[in-house]
Enzyme design. Structure first.
Site, PDB file in Angstrom:
ATOM      1  CB  THR A  55      49.546  39.854  33.882  1.00 29.01           C
ATOM      2  OG1 THR A  55      50.290  38.646  33.828  1.00 29.01           O
ATOM      3  CG2 THR A  55      49.931  40.740  32.729  1.00 29.01           C
ATOM      4  CB  SER A  85      47.861  34.544  27.407  1.00 35.65           C
ATOM      5  OG  SER A  85      48.149  33.172  27.378  1.00 35.65           O
TER       6      SER A  85
HETATM    7  N1  GLY Z   1      52.713  35.660  32.186  1.00 33.79           N
HETATM    8  C1  GLY Z   1      51.444  35.748  31.609  1.00 33.79           C
HETATM    9  C2  GLY Z   1      51.487  35.869  30.143  1.00 33.79           C
HETATM   10  O1  GLY Z   1      52.439  36.395  29.605  1.00 33.79           O
HETATM   11  O2  GLY Z   1      50.595  35.440  29.469  1.00 33.79           O
END
Ligand code: GLY
Length: 566
Positions: free
Chosen positions: A377, A449
């Site tokens: 991310t 998260s």
């Molecule tokens: N794809 C990672 C999150 O949204 O936590």
């Protein structure tokens, strides 16, 4: 219109200081870039330059955030995106808060068992790679929504820097060249048409990455806004890609996708007010639960007391991540008991069996199961000259998402469907378990998260912070906040500090392999913890307001993250 990206003259300046402060007796600490008016801290120097140049031209923090988001889609395609989604947390200069949810949604043709075989066995390869792994992208709708509410410069000026970076290309460092060489075979494998812009060669330091298809898509977004992506040629490219790759995203999904302004999640810790992201992210709840428990303890980062703190933190994490699996999901689909989860009595009761000397085993440990290392991310933090602040975390989920490059449109689709619980009790790519609450339902957002967070001290802007890292995101944000508030670190020092992570199951404490203080690791082992060495945890990018009115950037040295300001 064409604009030349203006590169601010201030570059990253660091000052080395020798101090006596923490668990190691002598530590080299680093002060990040200090500026007076404005700053962007992001995962890529070119994106940080774009954001700060927008503010030098009079744009506000949201203008800068839109431009940075678009620039990252070009220069940091492993996580920056227009084919994914994310969250903005915004604090206006006078203390009004907003959060924007542009998280992807499950396609309307999805169903809860779509990643199970005929015998009910989970198929993580399909939830993580290829066309079915993609949720309906939210990023472009999100940028347009943010612009409609807060934009001040012309929209075209915010998109143009990304177009120029895609069209003219950018020069790769050796790490980037290695990364693109490594991933290009996977992009070729999962895309229906070979994405030669990535896979056409083996990359070397000094090569220029040009993305002409992506430039055309960005031009359509520049000229037609939302319709430039969700309708017309770009939508047709997406639908053709879905047809060739047996995906299920339809025109109806693209037409009905809507990002949402939501009440940010608010909490407090001592004299600090925390503004963070609520559902569909679990991140803000986890952060506030951890701070809510921490408030009852005195912590220190000196000597053995540091092991006491790490033990306390791990014991919080195992209980809170168990809550995550059971109760957290998209609140539009599942009644997430946010108030109860944050209630001080509930937290005290939850922690009543805490033993400062012994680890509490998490039931049913998956022996040998370790955290996945692909946690791509990305987060950026921005403060503008008026004092407006934006914390944005945005994602394709894994590195290069589903590894599907939409032919003709040149962008990468997310693999966010893996953030759903594809089968209750089956771990996702981050090793976290999910239950019924986070099952796949058409139109629903998968649990995140991501924890973009803004903190006030005594009612004034204090910190803007966030990180990538999948399930490690909330605990990395927590540690950074504690490093500043409890351990008196500056922003860069707090970001540099080693990180630890634990999440109920698997029942291990992961620590960064550079961490060499065996005494502390031995102390944790004696209390019954299992230790797991791993590579870097998170890439935190933050901005800390200083007492003299200046601000300090903390750009994570685990990556190419860079602070640029004036
Ligand atoms: N794809 C990672 C999150 O949204 O936590």
């Amino acid at each position: 219109m064409k604009n030349k990206v203006f590169i601010p003259v201030l570059s990253l300046a660091t000052v080395l200081l020798l101090v006596f402060s923490c668990h190691t007796e002598k530590r080299i600490t680093e002060t990040g870039l200090v500026t007076q008016k404005a700053m962007t801290v992001s995962a890529h120097p070119l994106a940080s330059e774009v954001g700060t140049a927008i503010m030098q031209r009079g744009g506000n923090a949201v203008d800068a955030a839109i431009a940075v988001h678009m620039a990252l889609a070009v220069v940091y395609p492993q996580a920056g995106n227009i084919g994914g989604g994310g969250f903005f947390v915004i604090r206006e200069k006078d203390g009004i808060y907003h959060s924007l949810d542009f998280r992807e949604k499950s396609p309307l043709l999805s169903d809860r068992d779509m990643f199970l075989d005929e015998e009910g066995k989970p198929l993580p390869e399909k939830s993580q790679n290829g066309h079915l792994a993609a949720g309906v992208p939210g990023a472009v709708d999100g940028m347009v929504k943010a612009y409609e509410k807060f934009g001040s410069l012309p929209w075209e000026e915010l998109i143009q820097p990304a177009i120029e970076l895609a069209e003219n290309g950018f020069v790769l460092t050796s790490e980037e060249a290695d990364y693109f060489t490594r991933v290009s075979q996977n992009l070729k494998k999962y895309s229906t048409v070979d994405p030669v812009q990535f896979s056409g060669k083996s990359w070397h330091q000094g090569d220029t990455l040009i993305q002409n298809q992506l430039a055309s898509t960005l031009k359509r977004i520049r000229d037609f806004g939302r319709d430039g992506f969700y309708k017309g040629p770009v939508a047709e490219f997406i639908l053709a890609e879905m047809e060739r790759g047996n995906g299920i995203i339809t025109q109806e999904d693209l037409d009905t996708y809507e990002s949402s302004w939501r009440q940010p999640l608010l909490g407090s810790y001592k004299q600090y007010d925390i503004i963070t992201m609520g559902p569909p992210s679990s991140g803000g709840i986890i952060l506030l639960q951890m701070l809510g428990i921490l408030e009852n303890y005195k912590v220190s980062n000196r000597g053995k007391k540091y092991a006491d703190y790490l033990h306390l933190k791990t014991e919080m994490e195992r209980r809170i991540y168990a809550d995550r699996a059971e109760y957290m999901a998209d609140a539009d689909y599942y009644p997430v008991p946010v108030e109860q989860l944050l209630d001080k009595d509930y937290l005290a009761e939850r922690f009543a069996d805490f033993d400062p000397k012994r680890a509490t085993p998490s039931d049913g440990i998956n022996a040998g199961s370790v955290l996945a290392l692909s946690e791509e991310t990305t987060h950026f933090s921005i403060v503008d000259p008026l004092g407006n602040a934006v914390a944005c975390t945005t994602t394709l989920n894994g590195g290069m998402g589903s590894k599907v490059v939409v032919d003709g449109a040149g962008f990468i689709l997310n693999n966010e469907m893996d953030d759903f619980s594809i089968k209750p009790g089956f771990p996702n790519m981050f090793g976290v378990l999910g239950g019924e609450a986070n099952k796949i339902e058409p139109g629903k957002r998968m649990l995140s998260s991501m924890t973009p967070t803004i903190i006030e001290k005594d009612g004034k802007l204090f910190m803007v912070v966030g990180t990538p890292g999948g399930s490690t995101i909330p605990t990395s944000v927590f540690q950074t906040v504690v490093n500043v508030i409890e351990f008196d670190m500056g922003m860069q020092e707090a970001v540099n500090e080693e990180r630890f992570h634990s999440q109920w199951k698997p029942d291990v404490i992961s620590y960064e392999k550079e961490f060499s203080e065996l005494k502390i690791l031995d102390d944790l082992k004696k209390r019954g913890h299992v230790l797991n060495e791993r590579s870097a945890i998170g890439r935190v990018d933050g901005i800390l307001m200083r007492d003299d009115g200046s601000m300090e950037g903390g750009a994570d040295t685990r990556g190419m993250d860079t602070a640029v300001g004036f």
